[in-house]
Design an enzyme around this catalytic site. Structure first.
Site, PDB file in Angstrom:
ATOM      1  CG  PHE A 136      -7.884   0.292   2.395  1.00  0.00           C
ATOM      2  CD1 PHE A 136      -9.209   0.004   2.098  1.00  0.00           C
ATOM      3  CD2 PHE A 136      -6.896  -0.271   1.604  1.00  0.00           C
ATOM      4  CE1 PHE A 136      -9.548  -0.822   1.022  1.00  0.00           C
ATOM      5  CE2 PHE A 136      -7.221  -1.087   0.523  1.00  0.00           C
ATOM      6  CZ  PHE A 136      -8.551  -1.357   0.236  1.00  0.00           C
ATOM      7  CG  ASP A 221      -1.145  -1.817   5.740  1.00  0.00           C
ATOM      8  OD1 ASP A 221      -0.307  -1.663   4.828  1.00  0.00           O
ATOM      9  OD2 ASP A 221      -2.335  -2.113   5.525  1.00  0.00           O
ATOM     10  CE  LYS A 250      -2.014   1.119  -2.850  1.00  0.00           C
ATOM     11  NZ  LYS A 250      -2.686   0.663  -1.639  1.00  0.00           N
TER      12      LYS A 250
HETATM   13  C1  LIG Z   1      -3.586  -0.437  -1.133  1.00  0.00           C
HETATM   14  C2  LIG Z   1      -3.470  -0.840   0.288  1.00  0.00           C
HETATM   15  C3  LIG Z   1      -3.733  -2.157   0.691  1.00  0.00           C
HETATM   16  C4  LIG Z   1      -4.236  -3.212  -0.247  1.00  0.00           C
HETATM   17  O1  LIG Z   1      -3.306  -3.500  -1.235  1.00  0.00           O
HETATM   18  P1  LIG Z   1      -3.774  -4.352  -2.519  1.00  0.00           P
HETATM   19  O2  LIG Z   1      -2.498  -4.588  -3.262  1.00  0.00           O
HETATM   20  O3  LIG Z   1      -4.751  -3.513  -3.272  1.00  0.00           O
HETATM   21  O4  LIG Z   1      -4.383  -5.606  -2.011  1.00  0.00           O
HETATM   22  C5  LIG Z   1      -3.541  -2.477   2.023  1.00  0.00           C
HETATM   23  N1  LIG Z   1      -3.110  -1.563   2.907  1.00  0.00           N
HETATM   24  C6  LIG Z   1      -2.855  -0.289   2.559  1.00  0.00           C
HETATM   25  C7  LIG Z   1      -2.363   0.668   3.586  1.00  0.00           C
HETATM   26  C8  LIG Z   1      -3.034   0.126   1.237  1.00  0.00           C
HETATM   27  O5  LIG Z   1      -2.799   1.398   0.890  1.00  0.00           O
END
Ligand SMILES: *Cc1c(COP(=O)(O)O)cnc(C)c1O
Length: 394
Positions: A136, A221, A250
């Site tokens: 994701f 990420d 986050k």
């Molecule tokens: C939550 C998340 C995102 C997206 O972050 P947003 O602030 O919602 O755009 C991207 N990568 C990972 C691994 C995430 O957990």
């Protein structure tokens, strides 16, 4: 009354997210209260965001103090909070440069642009980025294209091209997907949204080695795994890695919207005019993120996440031995999943809501726990009692 606000949402808000029927109005530490006065233990922590708990004095004071000084100017000028944040993140990581933004998707978008420029300038025009299935990376068109889950993508085609998806935890799949067009490999150290999927010990290290051998960027990420959640300040440290690029969001601001992409000097191929942002690294969010980051480091909350994570996993294992429909407990630090033998997450969540604990149904057959890093053994014990009560009532 909760129902008044829930009806207002139905009437006015874009109906894109299925919400739990709880109207939260206040938080303190690992506890939140709804509009009717009911108390919940928050094992979602604002979605792996409130890493030092809700409304910790550290973040409240930083916001108060900065709001009296300067809330916004422009990146046409120098501002001090963003430079202090840049310095503390770089001094505590293996990266040399940072760009601040507001969210995970925006951090990833920047990292993807960086990889494109790297490929164009240092790898003969290569532009492809290899990502993992079940990953994701966000909800913009480009980060959706990077995300290896077709159900996010199908309704929004055509998507930007240049992404290749391979099986997670399979080095040979990355080897096979690599060619002259490959600019980068981009992976979550542990897949969060995909269900808390943990790779085997040597996978990420071997991917990194492969990338180095082929002059491909190794990008992580860490939007969810960063800022102490897995038991080290950054998730890559748990696996003995040295990525070329890392993205954060986050937990970075402890609740204020802020994200970042960071890179080594060698990888930083963006130059004047290539990227920018009106609010990116704004004084208010940067001051909060700096205070939160300093607090996490000074109090070694990453180590606490490891200790509390082990404590929580042990208690969950004992639940597993008593409830045969729990098939697996998996996790690292305070990113943990409970898997069931059937698609009962939604039903379990109704009961855990009633019992006074907030959890996430990350998959139809799995729950995710991602509490604050400073959660205590008492709060965990109480949380387990509430989960047990809920499971008994299924
Ligand atoms: C939550 C998340 C995102 C997206 O972050 P947003 O602030 O919602 O755009 C991207 N990568 C990972 C691994 C995430 O957990």
């Amino acid at each position: 009354m909760s129902s008044d606000w829930i009806n207002l949402e139905k009437k006015y808000y874009a109906q894109t997210v299925r919400r739990q029927p709880i109207v939260i109005i206040r938080g303190k530490g690992s506890t939140v209260w709804d509009v009717d006065g009911k108390e919940y233990l928050d094992f979602t922590a604002g979605w792996a965001v409130c890493n030092i708990g809700h409304n910790h004095p550290t973040i409240v004071e930083a916001i108060q103090e900065q709001s009296l000084q300067l809330i916004q100017t422009s990146n046409a000028y120098y501002t001090i909070p963003q430079l202090k944040l840049a310095e503390i993140l770089i001094k505590n990581s293996c990266l040399d440069r940072i760009f601040l933004c507001h969210s995970g998707l925006e951090a990833n978008e920047g990292a993807i642009k960086l990889a494109r420029r790297y490929g164009m300038t240092k790898r003969d025009g290569a532009y492809e980025i290899i990502t993992a299935l079940n990953s994701f990376h966000g909800r913009s068109l480009t980060t959706m294209a990077a995300t290896g889950q077709p159900h996010y993508q199908e309704k929004f085609k055509p998507l930007p091209s240049g992404f290749v998806h391979v099986e997670f935890n399979d080095l040979s799949a990355i080897m096979e997907a690599t060619n002259d067009k490959t600019a980068a490999v981009f992976l979550e150290p542990i897949q969060g949204e995909g269900g808390v999927n943990i790779p085997s010990d040597d996978y990420l290290k071997n991917v990194q080695t492969w990338c180095r051998q082929h002059n491909i960027l190794f990008m992580v990420d860490e939007v969810q795994t960063g800022m102490g959640r897995l038991g080290s300040l950054f998730g890559y440290q748990e696996f003995g890695l040295q990525p070329d690029v890392m993205t954060l969001a986050k937990g970075l601001g402890g609740g204020v919207p802020i994200g970042a992409f960071m890179s080594t000097n060698n990888a930083m191929s963006l130059t004047y005019g290539d990227h920018g942002s009106t609010f990116g690294g704004n004084p208010l969010t940067s001051a909060a993120a700096y205070a939160v980051t300093k607090h996490i480091i000074n109090n070694d909350l990453a180590a606490n996440a490891r200790t509390m994570g082990n404590y929580l996993m042990n208690l969950l294992e004992s639940l597993k031995s008593r409830f045969p429909f729990i098939t697996e407990i998996r996790g690292r630090g305070l990113l943990i999943a409970i898997e069931f033998d059937d698609d009962i997450s939604a039903r379990v969540l109704e009961k855990t809501n009633d019992a006074g604990i907030l959890l996430n149904a990350v998959k139809p057959n799995a729950l995710r726990l991602m509490p604050a890093l400073n959660i205590t053994t008492e709060e965990i014990t109480q949380g387990i009692e509430r989960i047990e009560k809920a499971l008994t009532q299924l």
